[in-house]
Write a protein that holds these residues in place. Structure first.
Motif, PDB file in Angstrom:
ATOM      1  N   GLY A   1       0.818  -1.204   0.000  1.00  0.00           N
ATOM      2  CA  GLY A   1       0.000   0.000   0.000  1.00  0.00           C
ATOM      3  C   GLY A   1       0.848   1.249   0.000  1.00  0.00           C
ATOM      4  N   GLN A   2       1.737   1.349   0.988  1.00  0.00           N
ATOM      5  CA  GLN A   2       2.652   2.481   1.071  1.00  0.00           C
ATOM      6  C   GLN A   2       3.988   2.035   1.631  1.00  0.00           C
ATOM      7  OE1 GLN A   2       0.762   5.491   3.465  1.00  0.00           O
ATOM      8  NE2 GLN A   2      -0.329   6.328   1.702  1.00  0.00           N
ATOM      9  N   LEU A   3       5.032   2.727   1.204  1.00  0.00           N
ATOM     10  CA  LEU A   3       6.382   2.499   1.720  1.00  0.00           C
ATOM     11  C   LEU A   3       6.957   3.834   2.176  1.00  0.00           C
ATOM     12  CD1 LEU A   3       7.868   0.165  -1.037  1.00  0.00           C
ATOM     13  CD2 LEU A   3       7.168  -0.480   1.260  1.00  0.00           C
ATOM     14  N   PRO A   4       7.848   3.805   3.164  1.00  0.00           N
ATOM     15  CA  PRO A   4       8.459   5.056   3.599  1.00  0.00           C
ATOM     16  C   PRO A   4       9.408   5.606   2.543  1.00  0.00           C
ATOM     17  CG  PRO A   4       9.528   3.226   4.678  1.00  0.00           C
ATOM     18  CD  PRO A   4       8.360   2.666   3.906  1.00  0.00           C
ATOM     19  N   ARG A   5       9.589   6.891   2.559  1.00  0.00           N
ATOM     20  CA  ARG A   5      10.554   7.539   1.678  1.00  0.00           C
ATOM     21  C   ARG A   5      11.403   8.450   2.552  1.00  0.00           C
ATOM     22  NH1 ARG A   5       8.788  10.560  -3.704  1.00  0.00           N
ATOM     23  NH2 ARG A   5       8.981   8.457  -4.492  1.00  0.00           N
ATOM     24  N   GLY A   6      12.696   8.398   2.365  1.00  0.00           N
ATOM     25  CA  GLY A   6      13.595   9.226   3.151  1.00  0.00           C
ATOM     26  C   GLY A   6      14.375  10.180   2.273  1.00  0.00           C
ATOM     27  N   PHE A   7      14.700  11.314   2.828  1.00  0.00           N
ATOM     28  CA  PHE A   7      15.507  12.310   2.139  1.00  0.00           C
ATOM     29  C   PHE A   7      16.723  12.605   2.996  1.00  0.00           C
ATOM     30  CE2 PHE A   7      11.221  12.819   0.637  1.00  0.00           C
ATOM     31  CZ  PHE A   7      11.386  12.960  -0.733  1.00  0.00           C
ATOM     32  N   VAL A   8      17.865  12.663   2.358  1.00  0.00           N
ATOM     33  CA  VAL A   8      19.120  12.888   3.063  1.00  0.00           C
ATOM     34  C   VAL A   8      19.782  14.134   2.508  1.00  0.00           C
ATOM     35  CG1 VAL A   8      21.401  11.936   3.548  1.00  0.00           C
ATOM     36  CG2 VAL A   8      19.415  10.424   3.440  1.00  0.00           C
ATOM     37  N   VAL A   9      20.232  14.991   3.395  1.00  0.00           N
ATOM     38  CA  VAL A   9      20.964  16.189   2.997  1.00  0.00           C
ATOM     39  C   VAL A   9      22.399  16.018   3.491  1.00  0.00           C
ATOM     40  CG1 VAL A   9      21.147  18.693   3.225  1.00  0.00           C
ATOM     41  CG2 VAL A   9      18.883  17.590   3.171  1.00  0.00           C
ATOM     42  N   LEU A  10      23.324  16.014   2.552  1.00  0.00           N
ATOM     43  CA  LEU A  10      24.732  15.847   2.902  1.00  0.00           C
ATOM     44  C   LEU A  10      25.360  17.184   3.256  1.00  0.00           C
ATOM     45  CD1 LEU A  10      25.746  13.395   0.047  1.00  0.00           C
ATOM     46  CD2 LEU A  10      25.061  12.835   2.386  1.00  0.00           C
ATOM     47  N   LYS A  11      26.395  17.120   4.042  1.00  0.00           N
ATOM     48  CA  LYS A  11      27.124  18.328   4.402  1.00  0.00           C
ATOM     49  C   LYS A  11      27.730  18.966   3.151  1.00  0.00           C
ATOM     50  CE  LYS A  11      28.421  16.926   9.040  1.00  0.00           C
ATOM     51  NZ  LYS A  11      29.552  16.694   9.959  1.00  0.00           N
ATOM     52  N   ALA A  12      27.921  20.264   3.204  1.00  0.00           N
ATOM     53  CA  ALA A  12      28.508  20.993   2.086  1.00  0.00           C
ATOM     54  C   ALA A  12      29.878  20.405   1.743  1.00  0.00           C
ATOM     55  CB  ALA A  12      28.648  22.473   2.432  1.00  0.00           C
ATOM     56  N   GLY A  13      30.125  20.238   0.470  1.00  0.00           N
ATOM     57  CA  GLY A  13      31.415  19.733   0.010  1.00  0.00           C
ATOM     58  C   GLY A  13      31.481  18.228  -0.143  1.00  0.00           C
ATOM     59  N   ILE A  14      30.453  17.505   0.273  1.00  0.00           N
ATOM     60  CA  ILE A  14      30.438  16.044   0.136  1.00  0.00           C
ATOM     61  C   ILE A  14      29.883  15.684  -1.232  1.00  0.00           C
ATOM     62  CG2 ILE A  14      29.497  13.877   1.029  1.00  0.00           C
ATOM     63  CD1 ILE A  14      31.466  15.194   2.918  1.00  0.00           C
ATOM     64  N   ASP A  15      30.642  14.892  -1.986  1.00  0.00           N
ATOM     65  CA  ASP A  15      30.214  14.452  -3.312  1.00  0.00           C
ATOM     66  C   ASP A  15      29.833  12.979  -3.225  1.00  0.00           C
ATOM     67  OD1 ASP A  15      29.742  13.946  -5.969  1.00  0.00           O
ATOM     68  OD2 ASP A  15      31.824  14.246  -6.608  1.00  0.00           O
ATOM     69  N   ALA A  16      28.535  12.697  -3.143  1.00  0.00           N
ATOM     70  CA  ALA A  16      28.056  11.320  -2.962  1.00  0.00           C
ATOM     71  C   ALA A  16      28.325  10.454  -4.187  1.00  0.00           C
ATOM     72  CB  ALA A  16      26.568  11.325  -2.649  1.00  0.00           C
ATOM     73  N   SER A  17      28.539  11.054  -5.336  1.00  0.00           N
ATOM     74  CA  SER A  17      28.758  10.256  -6.543  1.00  0.00           C
ATOM     75  C   SER A  17      30.223   9.841  -6.709  1.00  0.00           C
ATOM     76  CB  SER A  17      28.296  11.037  -7.776  1.00  0.00           C
ATOM     77  OG  SER A  17      29.050  12.220  -7.919  1.00  0.00           O
ATOM     78  N   ALA A  18      31.094  10.294  -5.847  1.00  0.00           N
ATOM     79  CA  ALA A  18      32.520   9.996  -5.967  1.00  0.00           C
ATOM     80  C   ALA A  18      32.862   8.626  -5.396  1.00  0.00           C
ATOM     81  CB  ALA A  18      33.332  11.066  -5.247  1.00  0.00           C
ATOM     82  N   ASP A  19      33.612   7.859  -6.152  1.00  0.00           N
ATOM     83  CA  ASP A  19      34.208   6.599  -5.689  1.00  0.00           C
ATOM     84  C   ASP A  19      33.235   5.621  -5.051  1.00  0.00           C
ATOM     85  OD1 ASP A  19      36.704   7.527  -6.547  1.00  0.00           O
ATOM     86  OD2 ASP A  19      37.069   8.506  -4.624  1.00  0.00           O
ATOM     87  N   GLY A  20      32.027   5.494  -5.578  1.00  0.00           N
ATOM     88  CA  GLY A  20      31.069   4.531  -5.055  1.00  0.00           C
ATOM     89  C   GLY A  20      30.476   4.901  -3.707  1.00  0.00           C
TER      90      GLY A  20
END
Length: 51
Positions: free
Chosen positions: A7-26
């Motif tokens: 029926g429904q699933l939770p959804r989460g949102f994450v805000v990273l600290k400034a300068g953090i590149d989540a797409s780098a190196d896996g």
């Protein structure tokens, strides 16, 4: 968010600290896995994230 099975699933949102590149190196995959595990540990599988 909507889910055909539960029926429904939770959804989460994450805000990273400034300068953090989540797409780098896996880092994105590692972060995702850690967040899913954290929610499973604290809320259990009933309300856990799929992705």
């Amino acid at each position: 968010m909507a889910d055909r099975l539960k029926g429904q699933l939770p959804r989460g949102f994450v805000v990273l600290k400034a300068g953090i590149d989540a797409s780098a190196d896996g880092y994105e995959d590692q972060l995702r896995a850690q967040l899913v595990q954290m929610v499973r540990d604290q809320v259990r599988a009933v309300a856990s994230f799929k992705r």
